[in-house]
Design a protein around this motif. Structure first.
Motif, short mmCIF file in Angstrom:
data_model
loop_
_atom_site.label_atom_id
_atom_site.label_comp_id
_atom_site.label_asym_id
_atom_site.label_seq_id
_atom_site.Cartn_x
_atom_site.Cartn_y
_atom_site.Cartn_z
N LEU B 79 30.68 25.21 -13.09
CA LEU B 79 32.15 25.23 -13.17
C LEU B 79 32.63 24.34 -14.29
O LEU B 79 33.51 24.71 -15.06
CB LEU B 79 32.76 24.76 -11.84
CG LEU B 79 32.62 25.69 -10.63
CD1 LEU B 79 33.21 25.04 -9.39
CD2 LEU B 79 33.31 27.02 -10.89
N ASP B 80 32.01 23.17 -14.42
CA ASP B 80 32.44 22.24 -15.45
C ASP B 80 32.20 22.83 -16.84
O ASP B 80 33.04 22.72 -17.73
CB ASP B 80 31.70 20.90 -15.31
CG ASP B 80 32.30 19.85 -16.20
OD1 ASP B 80 33.43 19.43 -15.91
OD2 ASP B 80 31.67 19.47 -17.21
N GLN B 82 32.12 26.04 -17.62
CA GLN B 82 33.13 27.09 -17.85
C GLN B 82 34.48 26.48 -18.19
O GLN B 82 35.21 26.98 -19.05
CB GLN B 82 33.29 27.95 -16.59
CG GLN B 82 32.07 28.81 -16.31
CD GLN B 82 32.26 29.62 -15.03
OE1 GLN B 82 32.99 29.21 -14.13
NE2 GLN B 82 31.59 30.74 -14.94
N ASN B 83 34.82 25.40 -17.48
CA ASN B 83 36.12 24.77 -17.71
C ASN B 83 36.23 24.18 -19.10
O ASN B 83 37.29 24.24 -19.73
CB ASN B 83 36.37 23.68 -16.66
CG ASN B 83 36.48 24.27 -15.27
OD1 ASN B 83 36.70 25.46 -15.11
ND2 ASN B 83 36.35 23.42 -14.26
N LYS B 85 34.62 25.29 -21.70
CA LYS B 85 34.65 26.43 -22.63
C LYS B 85 36.05 27.04 -22.70
O LYS B 85 36.41 27.66 -23.70
CB LYS B 85 33.66 27.50 -22.15
CG LYS B 85 32.68 27.88 -23.22
CD LYS B 85 31.66 28.91 -22.73
CE LYS B 85 32.24 29.97 -21.84
NZ LYS B 85 31.28 30.95 -21.36
N ALA B 86 36.84 26.86 -21.64
CA ALA B 86 38.16 27.50 -21.59
C ALA B 86 39.16 26.85 -22.55
O ALA B 86 40.27 27.36 -22.73
CB ALA B 86 38.71 27.49 -20.17
N ARG B 87 38.80 25.70 -23.15
CA ARG B 87 39.69 25.11 -24.16
C ARG B 87 38.83 24.65 -25.34
O ARG B 87 38.42 23.50 -25.41
CB ARG B 87 40.48 23.92 -23.57
CG ARG B 87 41.38 23.26 -24.63
CD ARG B 87 42.41 22.33 -24.00
NE ARG B 87 43.36 23.07 -23.20
CZ ARG B 87 43.77 22.69 -21.98
NH1 ARG B 87 43.34 21.56 -21.47
NH2 ARG B 87 44.63 23.44 -21.31
#
Ligand code: HEM
Ligand code: SF4
Ligand code: FES
Lengths: 244, 220
Positions: B79-80, B82-83, B85-87
């Motif tokens: 999750l970390d 992916q998070n 990568k989202a910014r």
């Protein structure tokens, strides 16, 4: 002022310094930006591109990340409703675009938020007859509490501040408001299962991050959308997945 | 159906919350057993012997627990990742402290410290246990647990490292417990109560573990 300048989506941007004075404390932040842009144009430069439309806090287009917060330091307002009296003479103000992989920069402070539109489109239609024999809305009784909650959810203006401020760029607050405004009403229950599944699927496809429940989105949301809706979205989604 | 659920961002959060709550239940049980070591050698020995030899605990609950821990931290890292990568481009100025609590923003950090602690803890207790029982096949001694425990806490650096880890555990839990109920869909109507429970539990349990470690260090 330190403002993010970026020619287009491909080129790399950078922070550029500007000085501005004789700003009235009664000006809105966008009026201050107008004054700055006039000055830049008179000096033969390229004005700072920023999104705006209604300038009264209802369209949600004025996305600016001001001093580390979306829509600046004030609470419950959009950038267009932010006043210069919230700043002091001599302050340095950082202005950046809303940043998220799902919101690519178009130019300077203007970002592409069509990801939100695609999520809403994925939600689909509501089977209410609007072709000539429209029913009066009041013929279907709605519990007062649910009507109020649905209305509160519907006040979301899709500005994207929740995504911009979330450390994970999560769109959960927005999606939860858009799911809940229908899920709470009898008219919205018919397609509720598919709606929530499709909207969340689209949200994931757009590349937003996951929710860590930090609560920053609610604090920064100009409409104060409650975290309750995220809890509701989680249960709606879990129920729908188990059904399908 | 379930596969689809856990392939989605919300599904993964629900799984994260469930595994977190499972670990909290385990932690409470672990604490309740350990605290007996402070006031009764014999009760602690009896409980430890039961947990260490009961086949249901050893061959059903223990593997489930290990799977739960593995799942939780692997999913935490996923999750970390992916998070982050989202910014892709980060902000020049980001005022996280103005709208959220530090503990909620650094779950991966407190989690990583707990993970390193778990490494040491396994090395200290679990590996010697496994060796004793299943490799060296030493004779069953129902009274060995209490003095083994006390001996392990004679090293001051270990006591300090344990206590530091418990501080990070507290930081993880004060947000984690409240967060998991939100992930599972509890309404915010109860949130002030849930926050109070989350803070009390998150501080009390790690503090209790600290107390046990320091008690055995000093009382010897
Ligand atoms: C006894 C040990 C642990 C307990 C009791 C525990 C408990 C919890 C709980 C209850 C949550 C909240 C779940 C949610 O927000 O829905 C959580 C979240 C989290 N845990 Fe743990 N945890 C433990 C160990 C670890 C370890 C070793 C890691 C390793 C990296 C870790 C990483 C995380 C992360 C990153 C989150 C936040 C996930 C997110 O919301 O994005 N945890 N934990
Ligand atoms: S939930 Fe609030 S912050 Fe997010 S898009 Fe809607 S109005 Fe903007
Ligand atoms: S310009 Fe419409 S909300 Fe600010």
């Amino acid at each position: 002022m330190k403002i993010w300048r970026q020619k287009n989506s491909k080129e790399k941007g950078k922070i550029v310094n500007y000085e501005i004075d004789e700003i009235s404390e009664d000006m809105s932040f966008l009026e201050m930006m107008d004054v700055l842009n006039e000055k830049i144009v008179l000096d033969g430069g390229d004005p700072v591109a920023f999104d705006h439309d209604c300038r009264e806090g209802i369209c949600g287009s004025c996305s600016m990340f001001i001093n580390g917060e979306p829509h600046g330091p004030d609470r419950g307002v959009t950038t267009c409703q932010l006043h210069m009296r919230k700043f002091k003479d001599g302050d340095t103000i950082y202005i950046e675009p809303f940043r998220s992989r799902a919101f690519p920069i178009i130019k300077d402070l203007v970002v592409d938020r069509t990801a939100f539109d695609r999520i809403q489109q994925a939600g689909g239609y509501i089977s209410i007859n609007t072709s000539g024999n429209t029913l009066d809305a009041n013929t279907i009784p709605v519990e007062k509490e649910n009507a109020d909650k649905a209305f509160d959810a519907a006040t979301c203006i899709g500005c994207g501040a929740c995504v911009a401020t979330c450390k994970n760029s999560s769109a959960m607050l927005f999606v939860s408001a858009k799911v809940s405004q229908f899920a709470l009403l009898p008219q919205g229950k018919v397609e509720a299962t598919d709606r929530v599944l499709n909207m969340v699927k689209q949200m994931d496809l757009e590349g937003f991050g996951n929710c860590t429940n930090t609560g920053a989105c609610h604090v920064e949301c100009p409409k104060g959308i409650s975290l309750d809706y995220i809890a509701k979205l989680n249960t709606e989604y879990a129920k729908a997945s188990l059904k399908k | 159906m379930l596969k689809k659920l856990f392939n989605s961002s919300i599904g993964r959060k629900i799984a994260m919350a469930l595994s977190g709550i499972f670990l909290i239940v385990f932690l409470t049980q672990h604490f309740l057993i350990n605290i007996t070591s402070v006031f009764s050698d014999s009760l602690f020995n009896w409980l430890s012997h039961f947990m260490g030899t009961n086949p249901l605990v050893q061959f059903v609950l223990q593997p489930i627990l290990i799977a739960g821990v593995l799942f939780h931290f692997v999913m935490g890292f996923v999750l970390d990742y992916q998070n982050r990568k989202a910014r892709p481009v980060s902000y020049a100025v980001f005022s996280g402290s103005k709208n959220s609590l530090m503990v909620s923003r650094y779950m991966i950090l407190s989690g990583a410290v707990i993970l390193s602690f778990l490494g040491l803890h396994f090395y200290d207790f679990w590996i010697p246990e496994m060796e004793y029982k299943y490799i060296e096949f030493k004779p069953d001694d129902p009274n060995r647990y209490h003095h083994e425990l006390v001996e392990k806490f004679q090293d001051p650096t270990k006591v300090v490292f344990y206590c530091i880890s418990f501080v990070f555990l507290a930081l993880h839990l004060v947000h984690g417990l409240a967060s998991s109920t939100q992930s599972l869909g509890t309404s915010n109507r109860y949130s002030s109560l849930i926050k109070k429970i989350s803070y009390s539990f998150g501080i009390f349990i790690p503090l209790g573990f600290c107390f046990i470690a320091i008690y055995h260090f000093l009382s010897h």
